[in-house]
Write a protein that holds these residues in place. Structure first.
Motif, PDB file in Angstrom:
ATOM      1  N   PHE A 241       0.808  -1.215   0.000  1.00  0.00           N
ATOM      2  CA  PHE A 241       0.000   0.000   0.000  1.00  0.00           C
ATOM      3  C   PHE A 241       0.849   1.276   0.000  1.00  0.00           C
ATOM      4  O   PHE A 241       0.397   2.315  -0.460  1.00  0.00           O
ATOM      5  CB  PHE A 241      -0.924   0.022   1.226  1.00  0.00           C
ATOM      6  N   THR A 242       2.056   1.181   0.518  1.00  0.00           N
ATOM      7  CA  THR A 242       2.858   2.396   0.737  1.00  0.00           C
ATOM      8  C   THR A 242       3.979   2.582  -0.272  1.00  0.00           C
ATOM      9  O   THR A 242       4.682   3.590  -0.237  1.00  0.00           O
ATOM     10  CB  THR A 242       3.461   2.378   2.147  1.00  0.00           C
ATOM     11  N   GLY A 243       4.167   1.616  -1.182  1.00  0.00           N
ATOM     12  CA  GLY A 243       5.190   1.764  -2.215  1.00  0.00           C
ATOM     13  C   GLY A 243       6.616   1.649  -1.716  1.00  0.00           C
ATOM     14  O   GLY A 243       7.548   2.086  -2.405  1.00  0.00           O
ATOM     15  N   ASP A 244       6.785   1.069  -0.534  1.00  0.00           N
ATOM     16  CA  ASP A 244       8.149   0.896  -0.024  1.00  0.00           C
ATOM     17  C   ASP A 244       8.956   0.026  -0.980  1.00  0.00           C
ATOM     18  O   ASP A 244       8.500  -1.026  -1.421  1.00  0.00           O
ATOM     19  CB  ASP A 244       8.121   0.249   1.368  1.00  0.00           C
ATOM     20  N   ASN A 245      10.160   0.471  -1.319  1.00  0.00           N
ATOM     21  CA  ASN A 245      11.084  -0.268  -2.177  1.00  0.00           C
ATOM     22  C   ASN A 245      10.678  -0.265  -3.640  1.00  0.00           C
ATOM     23  O   ASN A 245      11.247  -0.997  -4.449  1.00  0.00           O
ATOM     24  CB  ASN A 245      11.254  -1.719  -1.674  1.00  0.00           C
ATOM     25  N   ASN A 246       9.677   0.558  -4.026  1.00  0.00           N
ATOM     26  CA  ASN A 246       9.351   0.697  -5.447  1.00  0.00           C
ATOM     27  C   ASN A 246      10.539   1.285  -6.206  1.00  0.00           C
ATOM     28  O   ASN A 246      11.392   1.971  -5.619  1.00  0.00           O
ATOM     29  CB  ASN A 246       8.169   1.653  -5.641  1.00  0.00           C
ATOM     30  N   TYR A 247      10.560   1.051  -7.519  1.00  0.00           N
ATOM     31  CA  TYR A 247      11.531   1.739  -8.369  1.00  0.00           C
ATOM     32  C   TYR A 247      11.121   3.208  -8.462  1.00  0.00           C
ATOM     33  O   TYR A 247       9.948   3.535  -8.698  1.00  0.00           O
ATOM     34  CB  TYR A 247      11.580   1.121  -9.763  1.00  0.00           C
ATOM     35  N   THR A 248      12.105   4.114  -8.323  1.00  0.00           N
ATOM     36  CA  THR A 248      11.827   5.546  -8.341  1.00  0.00           C
ATOM     37  C   THR A 248      12.163   6.136  -9.709  1.00  0.00           C
ATOM     38  O   THR A 248      13.324   6.122 -10.132  1.00  0.00           O
ATOM     39  CB  THR A 248      12.630   6.274  -7.249  1.00  0.00           C
ATOM     40  N   VAL A 249      11.154   6.650 -10.392  1.00  0.00           N
ATOM     41  CA  VAL A 249      11.345   7.358 -11.652  1.00  0.00           C
ATOM     42  C   VAL A 249      11.746   8.804 -11.385  1.00  0.00           C
ATOM     43  O   VAL A 249      12.634   9.355 -12.039  1.00  0.00           O
ATOM     44  CB  VAL A 249      10.066   7.305 -12.505  1.00  0.00           C
ATOM     45  N   LEU A 250      11.091   9.422 -10.377  1.00  0.00           N
ATOM     46  CA  LEU A 250      11.353  10.822 -10.055  1.00  0.00           C
ATOM     47  C   LEU A 250      11.004  11.085  -8.601  1.00  0.00           C
ATOM     48  O   LEU A 250       9.968  10.627  -8.108  1.00  0.00           O
ATOM     49  CB  LEU A 250      10.513  11.744 -10.955  1.00  0.00           C
ATOM     50  N   ASP A 251      11.876  11.813  -7.927  1.00  0.00           N
ATOM     51  CA  ASP A 251      11.631  12.249  -6.550  1.00  0.00           C
ATOM     52  C   ASP A 251      12.120  13.690  -6.458  1.00  0.00           C
ATOM     53  O   ASP A 251      13.331  13.938  -6.434  1.00  0.00           O
ATOM     54  CB  ASP A 251      12.362  11.342  -5.562  1.00  0.00           C
ATOM     55  N   VAL A 252      11.178  14.644  -6.449  1.00  0.00           N
ATOM     56  CA  VAL A 252      11.556  16.039  -6.582  1.00  0.00           C
ATOM     57  C   VAL A 252      10.729  16.910  -5.652  1.00  0.00           C
ATOM     58  O   VAL A 252       9.580  16.589  -5.339  1.00  0.00           O
ATOM     59  CB  VAL A 252      11.375  16.492  -8.057  1.00  0.00           C
ATOM     60  N   LYS A 253      11.324  18.015  -5.207  1.00  0.00           N
ATOM     61  CA  LYS A 253      10.626  19.010  -4.397  1.00  0.00           C
ATOM     62  C   LYS A 253      10.477  20.292  -5.207  1.00  0.00           C
ATOM     63  O   LYS A 253      11.326  20.627  -6.037  1.00  0.00           O
ATOM     64  CB  LYS A 253      11.396  19.284  -3.097  1.00  0.00           C
ATOM     65  N   GLY A 254       9.396  21.014  -4.973  1.00  0.00           N
ATOM     66  CA  GLY A 254       9.151  22.253  -5.693  1.00  0.00           C
ATOM     67  C   GLY A 254       7.717  22.330  -6.167  1.00  0.00           C
ATOM     68  O   GLY A 254       6.832  21.629  -5.653  1.00  0.00           O
ATOM     69  N   THR A 255       7.485  23.182  -7.149  1.00  0.00           N
ATOM     70  CA  THR A 255       6.153  23.377  -7.727  1.00  0.00           C
ATOM     71  C   THR A 255       6.250  23.208  -9.235  1.00  0.00           C
ATOM     72  O   THR A 255       7.083  23.850  -9.885  1.00  0.00           O
ATOM     73  CB  THR A 255       5.614  24.784  -7.413  1.00  0.00           C
ATOM     74  N   GLY A 256       5.419  22.315  -9.771  1.00  0.00           N
ATOM     75  CA  GLY A 256       5.485  22.086 -11.209  1.00  0.00           C
ATOM     76  C   GLY A 256       4.580  20.966 -11.649  1.00  0.00           C
ATOM     77  O   GLY A 256       3.547  20.681 -11.034  1.00  0.00           O
ATOM     78  N   HIS A 257       4.981  20.288 -12.730  1.00  0.00           N
ATOM     79  CA  HIS A 257       4.192  19.184 -13.257  1.00  0.00           C
ATOM     80  C   HIS A 257       5.102  18.208 -14.011  1.00  0.00           C
ATOM     81  O   HIS A 257       6.010  18.605 -14.729  1.00  0.00           O
ATOM     82  CB  HIS A 257       3.057  19.667 -14.166  1.00  0.00           C
ATOM     83  N   TYR A 258       4.808  16.939 -13.795  1.00  0.00           N
ATOM     84  CA  TYR A 258       5.536  15.827 -14.427  1.00  0.00           C
ATOM     85  C   TYR A 258       4.920  15.559 -15.793  1.00  0.00           C
ATOM     86  O   TYR A 258       3.694  15.505 -15.941  1.00  0.00           O
ATOM     87  CB  TYR A 258       5.427  14.607 -13.522  1.00  0.00           C
ATOM     88  N   VAL A 259       5.787  15.407 -16.833  1.00  0.00           N
ATOM     89  CA  VAL A 259       5.265  15.228 -18.189  1.00  0.00           C
ATOM     90  C   VAL A 259       5.691  13.917 -18.837  1.00  0.00           C
ATOM     91  O   VAL A 259       5.463  13.720 -20.030  1.00  0.00           O
ATOM     92  CB  VAL A 259       5.651  16.421 -19.095  1.00  0.00           C
TER      93      VAL A 259
ATOM     94  N   ARG B 256       0.577   7.551   1.364  1.00  0.00           N
ATOM     95  CA  ARG B 256       0.026   6.549   0.458  1.00  0.00           C
ATOM     96  C   ARG B 256      -0.315   7.245  -0.863  1.00  0.00           C
ATOM     97  O   ARG B 256      -0.809   8.373  -0.859  1.00  0.00           O
ATOM     98  CB  ARG B 256      -1.221   5.887   1.053  1.00  0.00           C
ATOM     99  N   PRO B 257      -0.061   6.598  -1.987  1.00  0.00           N
ATOM    100  CA  PRO B 257      -0.248   7.281  -3.276  1.00  0.00           C
ATOM    101  C   PRO B 257      -1.724   7.536  -3.587  1.00  0.00           C
ATOM    102  O   PRO B 257      -2.569   6.657  -3.367  1.00  0.00           O
ATOM    103  CB  PRO B 257       0.370   6.304  -4.278  1.00  0.00           C
ATOM    104  N   SER B 258      -1.991   8.724  -4.111  1.00  0.00           N
ATOM    105  CA  SER B 258      -3.361   9.021  -4.533  1.00  0.00           C
ATOM    106  C   SER B 258      -3.614   8.602  -5.974  1.00  0.00           C
ATOM    107  O   SER B 258      -4.764   8.496  -6.409  1.00  0.00           O
ATOM    108  CB  SER B 258      -3.648  10.515  -4.375  1.00  0.00           C
ATOM    109  N   LEU B 259      -2.543   8.352  -6.732  1.00  0.00           N
ATOM    110  CA  LEU B 259      -2.670   7.822  -8.085  1.00  0.00           C
ATOM    111  C   LEU B 259      -2.065   6.424  -8.112  1.00  0.00           C
ATOM    112  O   LEU B 259      -0.864   6.253  -7.965  1.00  0.00           O
ATOM    113  CB  LEU B 259      -1.952   8.722  -9.099  1.00  0.00           C
ATOM    114  N   ASN B 260      -2.903   5.412  -8.267  1.00  0.00           N
ATOM    115  CA  ASN B 260      -2.472   4.020  -8.308  1.00  0.00           C
ATOM    116  C   ASN B 260      -2.795   3.420  -9.658  1.00  0.00           C
ATOM    117  O   ASN B 260      -3.908   3.601 -10.185  1.00  0.00           O
ATOM    118  CB  ASN B 260      -3.201   3.207  -7.221  1.00  0.00           C
ATOM    119  N   GLY B 261      -1.838   2.691 -10.218  1.00  0.00           N
ATOM    120  CA  GLY B 261      -2.052   2.045 -11.509  1.00  0.00           C
ATOM    121  C   GLY B 261      -2.405   0.580 -11.366  1.00  0.00           C
ATOM    122  O   GLY B 261      -2.582   0.055 -10.255  1.00  0.00           O
TER     123      GLY B 261
END
Length: 450
Positions: A237-255, A283-288
């Motif tokens: 449920f928490t994505g522990d140990n998932n592969y990380t595509v992006l981990d970023v701080k700030g304001t913006g949008h992923y494309v 916990r992720p609000s967007l789950n695939g």
């Protein structure tokens, strides 16, 4: 009166007060050596552009070949010819060999405005969606790769690449190529941009890109069959140990991203779900529903390449890896504080495969955390290798001995002459690097004065 025209190309129906510019590798001596020789273990600036402005298109093509033997073509005259040998190496006129992994050894680095850290830092190939240094023909909206049929299926094969993501900047854009290879490589490029009179808004989102690899992913059940009931009943449920595509701080949008997966179990690698953690979520609000589903395919990956998603290289056509892409052009993932884009490597992170990815996103400056990248030795793809051959010479005749001695002597004479031509071309690249920036400055000044 406002312009009510709508649609993807509506911008073409309005007049914009801008001036076009281009950074290019064209031969500024007026000759036809329209490429740069990027020196080994060196960083070369393709150019610096003064803002406000926006890069609208980047096109490149490159090649990296190791000289194996003395060519039958004169090393000095050959250096002035186009870098394309019309007679193939198997015929024996030349004997050069592609460096199969130079796409991973060279980096593209782009820095915006007064930032002291880049906003783009990725292997040259992976930035343009060449996974594992293995180009594949494909066309999407923001990226495309064009490969000659006879070069298909080769690591390090030359091809042309394009990027159409808009890259705005207010003060300055600096584009660099870092060659972390012991060999030089040739690079043709056109970087097209616009200049504007007025500063861009303070909330302008700047283009970013970074590369990541986990080899191996930390799987808990690589020896357990994929999709076995024991595996499918494990919770995550928490994505522990998932592969990380992006981990970023700030304001913006992923494309979007491209993803390269080399699978080792011999079953199916794509049962992992994508999970997006927005603004510090636990916990992720967007789950695939599966990795192939994130890339808009189903029941595995197909040989399809569309504007926003698809396959670049299919695993059935390689020695065991898949390269896919997904671009969120019409559905960017917004974030105000932070974003973590992850995918399970197998359901509940069962598998220990080799994953690598390039992420693309926009955010306001400054970039909160400096981008980093793995050292070159940790970027090289894993590929099957033929066993080494321990060959012993038979008894040689006098003619054979004379032939070998003559060959070695010709190589001793040829190699330094060829090396000297490389050095001359590397100096040309350094010189034209400065000329590109000077010309961009001149163009900016003329635009401001008009």
């Amino acid at each position: 009166m406002s312009n009510e025209v709508s649609g993807m190309f509506k911008d073409l129906t309005s007049i914009h007060h801008a001036r076009n510019g281009r950074l290019a590798s064209w031969d500024q001596r007026g000759k036809n050596q329209d490429y740069w020789e990027i020196p080994p273990n060196e960083s070369i600036t393709l150019g610096e552009i003064e803002g406000p402005g926006c890069i609208n298109h980047i096109w490149m093509t490159s090649s990296c070949r190791r000289v194996v033997a003395p060519s039958l073509i004169d090393p000095v005259l050959g250096a002035s010819a186009a870098p394309v040998m019309e007679i193939a190496p198997p015929l024996g006129v030349i004997w050069d060999a592609y460096d199969p992994f130079y796409y991973r050894k060279a980096l593209i680095k782009i820095t915006w405005d007064d930032e002291d850290t880049p906003s783009v830092l990725a292997p040259l190939g992976d930035f343009f969606c060449i996974g594992n240094s293995y180009p594949g023909n494909f066309s999407s909206l923001p990226f495309n790769v064009s490969l000659k049929p006879e070069e298909a299926g080769k690591y390090g094969a030359p091809c042309s690449v394009s990027c159409y993501f808009p890259m705005p900047f207010n003060k300055k854009a600096k584009i660099e190529i870092i060659n972390e290879n012991e060999l030089p490589f040739i690079l043709y490029f056109n970087i097209d941009y616009e200049m504007y009179k007025d500063p861009l808004p303070e909330d302008t989102a700047y283009f970013h890109s970074s590369w990541h690899r986990e080899n191996p992913c930390n799987g808990w059940g690589n020896d357990v069959q994929v999709n076995a009931p024991e595996v499918n009943n494990v919770t995550n449920f928490t994505g522990d140990n998932n592969y990380t595509v992006l981990d970023v701080k700030g304001t913006g949008h992923y494309v979007g991203c491209n993803l390269t997966v080399r699978h080792y179990q011999g079953s199916w690698w794509g049962e992992g779900n994508d999970m997006f953690f927005i603004d510090g979520e636990k916990r992720p609000s967007l789950n695939g529903t599966g990795t192939e589903d994130y890339f808009n395919h189903a029941w595995g990956m197909q040989r399809n390449a569309y504007p926003f998603y698809g396959t670049i290289v299919h695993e059935a056509d390689t020695d065991g890896f898949q390269v896919s892409y997904r671009f969120h052009i019409t559905d960017p993932v917004r974030f105000e504080k932070s974003l973590r884009v992850t995918i399970e490597h197998g359901h509940a992170n069962q598998l220990s495969d080799d994953w690598s990815s390039t992420a693309y996103w926009y955010q306001t400056l400054p970039t909160s955390e400096p981008l980093t990248i793995a050292p070159v030795e940790d970027r090289i793809p894993e590929v099957p290798e033929l066993p080494k051959r321990d060959l012993k010479l038979p008894e040689l005749t006098d003619d054979m001995k004379a032939a070998r001695e003559s060959y070695e002597q010709r190589w001793k004479e040829y190699e330094p002459k060829r090396e000297e031509q490389f050095l001359i071309k590397e100096d040309k690249a350094r010189r034209e690097s400065k000329l590109n920036t000077e010309f961009a400055h001149k163009l900016r000044k003329e635009f401001d004065e008009n």
